[in-house]
Write a protein that holds these residues in place. Structure first.
Motif, mmCIF file in Angstrom:
data_model
loop_
_atom_site.group_PDB
_atom_site.id
_atom_site.type_symbol
_atom_site.label_atom_id
_atom_site.label_comp_id
_atom_site.label_asym_id
_atom_site.label_seq_id
_atom_site.Cartn_x
_atom_site.Cartn_y
_atom_site.Cartn_z
ATOM 1 N N GLN A 122 0.820 -1.214 0.000
ATOM 2 C CA GLN A 122 0.000 0.000 0.000
ATOM 3 C C GLN A 122 0.856 1.268 0.000
ATOM 4 O OE1 GLN A 122 -3.605 0.136 2.428
ATOM 5 N NE2 GLN A 122 -3.394 -2.043 2.793
ATOM 6 N N ARG A 139 -3.009 9.849 4.811
ATOM 7 C CA ARG A 139 -4.226 9.363 4.161
ATOM 8 C C ARG A 139 -4.378 7.843 4.206
ATOM 9 N NH1 ARG A 139 -8.236 12.142 2.909
ATOM 10 N NH2 ARG A 139 -8.603 10.823 1.102
ATOM 11 N N ILE A 140 -3.269 7.119 4.109
ATOM 12 C CA ILE A 140 -3.356 5.669 3.938
ATOM 13 C C ILE A 140 -2.843 4.908 5.160
ATOM 14 C CG2 ILE A 140 -2.751 3.726 2.419
ATOM 15 C CD1 ILE A 140 -4.195 5.973 0.910
ATOM 16 N N PRO A 143 -4.253 6.096 9.256
ATOM 17 C CA PRO A 143 -5.620 5.667 9.608
ATOM 18 C C PRO A 143 -5.718 4.160 9.872
ATOM 19 C CG PRO A 143 -5.669 7.126 7.699
ATOM 20 C CD PRO A 143 -4.219 6.839 7.978
ATOM 21 N N GLN A 144 -4.971 3.380 9.093
ATOM 22 C CA GLN A 144 -5.019 1.926 9.306
ATOM 23 C C GLN A 144 -4.251 1.536 10.558
ATOM 24 O OE1 GLN A 144 -4.699 -0.621 5.667
ATOM 25 N NE2 GLN A 144 -4.476 1.335 4.611
ATOM 26 N N VAL A 222 -13.555 -3.209 10.127
ATOM 27 C CA VAL A 222 -12.500 -3.895 9.387
ATOM 28 C C VAL A 222 -13.059 -5.095 8.624
ATOM 29 C CG1 VAL A 222 -10.402 -5.266 9.637
ATOM 30 C CG2 VAL A 222 -10.620 -3.096 10.842
ATOM 31 N N ALA A 223 -14.040 -5.751 9.216
ATOM 32 C CA ALA A 223 -14.559 -6.975 8.595
ATOM 33 C C ALA A 223 -15.457 -6.680 7.400
ATOM 34 C CB ALA A 223 -15.355 -7.772 9.621
ATOM 35 N N ARG A 224 -15.793 -5.414 7.221
ATOM 36 C CA ARG A 224 -16.734 -5.050 6.168
ATOM 37 C C ARG A 224 -16.288 -5.556 4.796
ATOM 38 N NH1 ARG A 224 -19.022 0.909 6.178
ATOM 39 N NH2 ARG A 224 -17.002 1.228 7.065
ATOM 40 N N ALA B 93 -2.829 -4.276 -4.343
ATOM 41 C CA ALA B 93 -2.343 -3.191 -3.481
ATOM 42 C C ALA B 93 -3.354 -2.068 -3.326
ATOM 43 C CB ALA B 93 -1.012 -2.643 -4.018
ATOM 44 N N ASN B 97 -8.301 1.024 3.654
ATOM 45 C CA ASN B 97 -9.170 1.896 4.450
ATOM 46 C C ASN B 97 -10.108 2.720 3.583
ATOM 47 O OD1 ASN B 97 -6.862 3.274 3.485
ATOM 48 N ND2 ASN B 97 -7.151 4.913 4.975
ATOM 49 N N SER B 141 -11.949 -5.532 0.922
ATOM 50 C CA SER B 141 -12.143 -6.836 1.538
ATOM 51 C C SER B 141 -13.483 -7.465 1.134
ATOM 52 C CB SER B 141 -12.072 -6.710 3.062
ATOM 53 O OG SER B 141 -13.014 -5.764 3.511
#
Ligand SMILES: Nc1ncnc2c1ncn2[C@@H]1O[C@H](COP(=O)(O)OP(=O)(O)O)[C@@H](O)[C@H]1O
Ligand SMILES: [Mg+2]
Lengths: 224, 246
Positions: A122, A139-140, A143-144, A222-224, B93, B97, B141
């Motif tokens: 990522q 941005r990436i 947040p994670q 997260v599981a979405r 990749a 989020n 996901s």
């Protein structure tokens, strides 16, 4: 054996309750400052910023490797002997300062772990579309990482609330200091310290409920 | 016609290992070039260098009026180069989020400074083109491998790049999803998008490429129109590679 003086304990409740705001104030301010500092420390380490990386590694090692109480004494009683502008530092400020440094060291390590846990691909994808280092972190990656680190950081916040009780050793009358003063007058140490213990317990329990809710929410997202 | 993309003398080393040993490559506007060759030969590294995901040690990359010289490439030039080259990764990749739509919008808003509304409109157009008009709000996901790779392609399309780079875009996919991804790439190729695609799908390369490049050991061994490379290769190494992959 004597029985607990319940009436005395009951009378103490409003007294100790009056100091809850100061305890929470110290914890919240320290937590916010520690989060910001920890994020910066973690980023310096992840990006391996030359020189700074080494400095940060030593900082983290020192604040994780020495007791919080020793650090507080160093800031409050020790440093002003060398840096005269610190002589007027008050106990609350010194406690906030010490808690921030101490916990930022721990929090930096968990934030760093969470950042490194974000799939390397990522980073590359973000670079490939032309994002700058700052943009891709904001941005990436962060947040994670924040999601992954949140439960651990919450645990540190709970530790921090308990840690504020050490401010009493710097002459601050917070919850613990108030209980100590009351006990010194009444000689009912058991009752006074039991009340203050129940206060900490109640605060931490409330936060734990919040923590569980947050984890359930994050798990869902997260599981979405 | 002159080169739109002009790569010259590109060298990349990992320690003592010279992975790209002087690559020269010229792509004319709208030209679609397939790169084939054994694994470990530097195909991915070549694409990564063109996007500066790996930093070349020597050589020049020119795209239109932008020339990036490995010896003195600065941050601004590297960012400019990346904005002109879209990269499609083997393993998608995607940004985990963000939704499919946000993945496609990100380069437009954060990098190119478009307004959210404008970027959203463009992302919705792209979602339709990649056949995911109804999946814009899904997170990676929740998408199949084929759908994820199509979003990966959509994200690169949003850059409106002069050059699109595909690094084995179907190799990580379950066989059932390969077809839909190849169909999408074929559609992009039909639009005469200048592209470099590394692939093991020989039939596909033969079908969409104007030119096939065979690489081995960090060098370009042989190149030519698909008919020539697949039907009448001159070099022994090319012939033996093609025999092996059937
Ligand atoms: N980051 C890296 N560090 C060290 N060696 C690498 C790295 N990336 C690739 N290589 C080496 O470079 C060579 C070419 O790799 P690659 O470009 O992935 O080949 P291909 O895509 O043709 O299979 C291989 O020997 C590989 O081990
Ligand atoms: Mg490869």
């Amino acid at each position: 054996m004597r029985s607990l003086d319940i009436a005395y304990m009951w009378d103490l409740v409003p007294v100790i309750a009056g100091y809850v705001p100061l305890t929470l104030f110290m914890a919240v301010i320290s937590m916010i400052a520690a989060l910001v500092l920890a994020a910066v420390l973690a980023i310096v380490r992840v990006l391996r910023v030359p020189i700074l990386d080494r400095v940060v590694a030593v900082f983290i090692s020192f604040f994780r490797g020495t007791p919080l109480l020793v650090q507080l004494f160093l800031f409050y009683y020790g440093l002003p002997q060398m840096l005269s502008f610190l002589t007027s530092i008050n106990g609350v400020t010194a406690a906030i300062f010490g808690l921030t440094m101490h916990f930022s060291a721990y929090m930096a390590e968990s934030i760093r772990g969470a950042i490194l846990g974000v799939d390397r691909s990522q980073w590359e994808a973000a670079q490939s579309i032309g994002m700058t280092q700052g943009q891709l972190l904001r941005r990436i990656i962060l947040p994670q990482a924040a999601r992954v680190a949140a439960p651990t950081l919450m645990n540190y916040f709970i530790d921090m609330i308990k840690g504020t009780s050490l401010a009493f050793t710097l002459g601050v009358t917070e919850m613990m200091g108030a209980a100590q003063k009351e006990a010194a007058g009444s000689f009912l140490y058991l009752e006074a310290f039991l009340v203050v213990a129940l206060f900490y317990w109640a605060i931490v329990e409330v936060l734990s409920v919040g923590q569980r809710r947050m984890e359930a929410h994050l798990g869902k997202a997260v599981a979405r | 016609m002159s080169c739109e993309i002009d790569v010259s003398g590109l060298v990349k080393r990992f320690g003592a290992n010279t992975v790209l040993d002087g690559i020269d490559l010229c792509l004319k506007p709208g030209e679609r070039v397939a790169i084939i060759g054994p694994s470990g030969t530097g195909k991915s590294t070549l694409l990564r260098c063109l996007n500066y995901l790996d930093r070349p040690d020597q050589g020049k990359i020119a795209i239109g009026d932008l020339t990036v010289d490995a010896a003195k490439a600065g941050k601004a030039e590297i960012l400019a180069l990346r904005r002109r080259t879209g990269f499609v990764f083997q393993g998608y990749a995607l940004f985990a989020n963000m939704t499919a739509r946000q993945n496609i919008m990100e380069g437009l808003t954060t990098v190119r400074g478009w307004s959210k509304e404008k970027a959203q409109d463009r992302a919705d157009q792209i979602l339709t083109q990649i056949g995911l008009g109804d999946r814009g709000d899904s997170y990676p996901s929740g998408l199949s491998g084929g759908q994820q790779q199509r979003v990966g392609i959509g994200r690169a399309m949003a850059l409106d790049a002069d050059l699109m780079l595909f690094d084995e875009p179907t190799s990580a996919l379950d066989p059932e999803w390969v077809g839909e991804v190849l169909d999408l790439i074929r559609k992009i190729a039909d639009g005469r998008q200048t592209m470099l695609i590394v692939t093991h799908e020989m039939q596909f390369a033969r079908e969409i490429a104007d030119r096939v490049v065979f690489m081995e050991g960090g060098r370009i061994v042989e190149q030519g129109p698909p008919g020539q490379i697949f039907g009448n290769a001159q070099d022994n190494r090319t012939r033996s590679f093609l025999r092996r992959v059937g």
